[in-house]
Motif scaffolding. Sequence first.
Motif: not given
Lengths: 784, 286
Positions: A597, A599-601, A609-610, A612, B86-87, B90-91, B141-142, B145
């Motif tokens: 996994q 957490s970067s863009q 974009v992420p 993931r 923005p992340s 994610q985690l 950013y996209s 998003q």
Amino acid sequence: MKLSLYWNRINCFTKLDAFKKFYLFFILLTLVSLNARSEKKDKFSQNTQSQVLPNVKISGVLLEKGSRKPISNANIYVLPEGLKATTDKSGAFIFESLPAGFRQWVVTVSGYKNLKLDYKYESSQEGVKLYLERKIYTPFETTVVGKIKKEDPSQKTLKKSEFLVMPGSNGDPIIALENLPGVGLSFDADVTIQGSPPEDTRYLIEGHEIPYIFHFYGLNTVALPESVESVDFLSAGYGAKFGRASSGLVNLNLQKPRTDRSYQMAFVDLTAAGGFAEGPLGQNKSYFVGARYSYVGQIIKLATDALADENDGPPSFNVAPTYMDINFSYHNKLSDRSNLEFTALASRDIVKAVQEDAENLTFSGTIYGKTEFFRLIPKYTYRLSGDSKIETSIAAGIDRQLFTPGIERLNITTTRVSWRAEYEKIFSDTYKLSAGTDFLYDYYKLDARISSALFGDDDSDLPFGLAEILTSNDKSSDFKQGYFVKNRFDLFDKKWGLNVGARLDHFQLHKEFYFQPRLGVDYKITPESNLYFNTGVYYQPETPINLGEGTGNPDLEASKSLHYALRYDQDFRSGSTEGFLLSAGLFYKDLRNLRVQSSSQVTRNNELVPERYKSNGEGSSKGFETLLKYKRERSFVNLGYTYTKSERIGLDGLTYPSLQDQTHNLNISSGYSWGKYVFGARFRYVTGVPYTPNMGGIYYDNADTYIPIPGRRLSERIDDFWQLDLRIDRKWVYEKWILSVYLDLQNITSRKNQTSISYSFDYSESQKSTGLPLFPSFGVKGEF
Amino acid sequence: MNISKSKIKYLVRLAIPLLIFSGCSNNNFKKFSELGDLRILAVVADIPEVDGNSTSPVSVTLTPYISDVTAAGRIFNVNVFSCLDPSFSQLGDVGCDNPQVEAYPNGNTFDAGTLAATNFSGAMDAITISIPNPSVLIAGYSNQQKHNGISYLVAFALESGGEELTVIKSISISTRAVLNTNPVIQDILLDGSSIGSGPTTSGELDLTYTAPGSPEAYSEMLSDGSFESRTESYVTTWFYSDGEVSPARILENQKSFYEAKNTSPIGLIGVLRDRRGGVDVRILNP
């Protein structure tokens, strides 16, 4: 002589002294005995000699009692003449000319109780049925796990006769796999192989991939045990015939329907009921059909209602899981050279749960999950000559997965077609060639709006309310091509064997070809002992979800693994069917391009974009596994042990144990057949798997939930697991059917084995979650 | 095409108490809805969603609501920082490199003793932060998003006598045409009647609330650039200092019941969320 002639002598008996009494008593006893035998002879004599009866013709069939299985090549004697008839393949016999009257029929067949029958006939008869009762109705197979001369040396096989009586498995073929070395203990509906995650195992039926192998919660395999002939388990170093799996494969081989007679079975147990029927359909054609429906949801509901009454309140969960499956197979022997098979399999699982009080804050509301699939598998085999054949099969079907936790949803419909074809030719006594194709086409529709926590690493406790919401409404296709070739050389008086193979795969979503050489060397040390070495390269494609732009990372690479396996097999039985068998080996798997996994863009198409996931994870899995079997006709003891060290290298460069790192896995199972009883026992000990402890929580207001603060990664383990299971089977054998009752007692000591760790809502408190205590399963089965 | 089966099974394992045969699903954890130890109940931002097209800084006022019944009044050190992350989703790691340190009123302290009259449960001092030029902040950013929102995190760290509590509030920066607003919980009703303060009656009563507004409609951009229309789904959490509310967390179409243990008035708090960052708090105290 007539018995009455002795009577006067008995009247004198009381007048003699003791010694004479004893002496005379002995003489009288002898005379009586002789008289009895003489009378019997006289009886036959009267019927056969004194009467002028014509000879008659008697024909019939010799069957196994209960199963009605024809017994072939058995001699049937008629006494006193000593006339003999021998049964043919269908168990049929015929006496063309027998003296009419009273005769004794005697049948003696190895493995069966002797039959002595006084049979009277005065005219010709047809359709006489003789039934022989087996001495043991559940003999233990002599199958050697990893036996010599197996096509794929990495393959281990469990036959129906083995898994049906395996204690603790409830007669299920896949659950029974856990008794084999190399198969990890799983608390979920998965098979983990040699320290690898379950995602690295592919599940097949008749060589074609299916989405899942277990019904809900791992209660049962998706095919009825009666439909399954055997289950193959391929691990480190498996051959070129299969691919796309980093760790290994589990393949269910469905059985060939009976052609000799019809057979029906019905069963009912604590969680499910079902039936099965098979038999011939005219000449050269046969079929089987089976179905099962589980009412486990209703059972759970009864229990929850009872608990609610006891607690004087409504249950916090209302759960209604259920499952069903249908299996069908049709075989047609088209000619001496060709066969056509048609197999159909359908499975459905539905789970619905309503959580009204979201104590754990994971979700609230209703969870609804439905997974279903069906496959239609036509298969054609054609023997080109005595030493070559082609075999091709297609599996077409649809997989559906619908999962709606609360207001989120995941709806995947996949139309899947797979095609396998294999050509095999034996060129000489020392060289054999196999080559084939293995294609898989998916057309899928993905409708998702769901938390990414569903797809994250298993050691991550990221709350569902926090994790990124993945959205996708995608229709796309994925085509995977596979080509394989295998060459088998037997060298130096067949003491050495060489398997040289290769596989070429192309994964459409990865847009790359993958060449994967496979090599195997075996050496026959003695006629009873063999040494094997196998190695190969394996690539496993990522799932479309993990490669999706809105749900994953389209730049992910296929994971790669290098396998090395060394194994030694020894048969200590010296030609006998009883004794010891040993299989022991080492395995090493080097794992690369593992998905981790992120957490970067990242910048893709000129926008952030992420990311993931990344493909830069590495790891390894190595270990030692052994299986010692002791087998007798009425009993067996198996001892399986696996030592595993499975590790992953994190993004921080540090090495961690993998989530499936079960250091020690000991499995001892045994069975004893006593008449119509079979007793079984199994003991398991498995090291607890690692987990990352949480040290507290941070409140995240938007989701009204707490984010765990992880401690040192994978630094703790759940408690070691051990469990003792017992099983008793009892059969009642009638002429035309068999009634079986079994009691399977899992975890007889009611040990509370830890399955995971649970936390309070703010992660300030924790406690162990435990599995089932003593769990009895009771079932009844009728076979006709 | 398969999803992570083990994750689904994890959920299912939560949902399916096959373990009921042993009662294994029981635990002795404290209930999340019972007030007692230090808790943060909610953080209300007056603007839960900021216009991502704005070319000037945007001020947002945030009000944390806490409950600290057991301690019955103490002084907290409060540290606040904010950043674009923005992340975060994610985690779950707060990954911003240079967070903006915000000044909390009263020299970064809060005296919970001021909440004595409300059962030591209520609103802390509000803090206003300034989000730098949002259009610059999310440039690059996209579109997906930007439309669906990028997290601007505000973290509150409370500390008193070694006890720490951290809460994170995410302000969404979005280019949506219609921005999210907070829901409003107007009144709390017992058996359909308004109560001015904490309930005193005994017996099991229907516990409901009134909200003048209704869930808002909004759009979400999918990965292929298309839009999906959605409507908010409210969720209400009840907190209480005595008695019992069951269920303590409900969706719109569900109903809770309140049962007092005695006739003394208690604290009762309703928190209404729209699941998009919008939140409102209604407190009834003796």
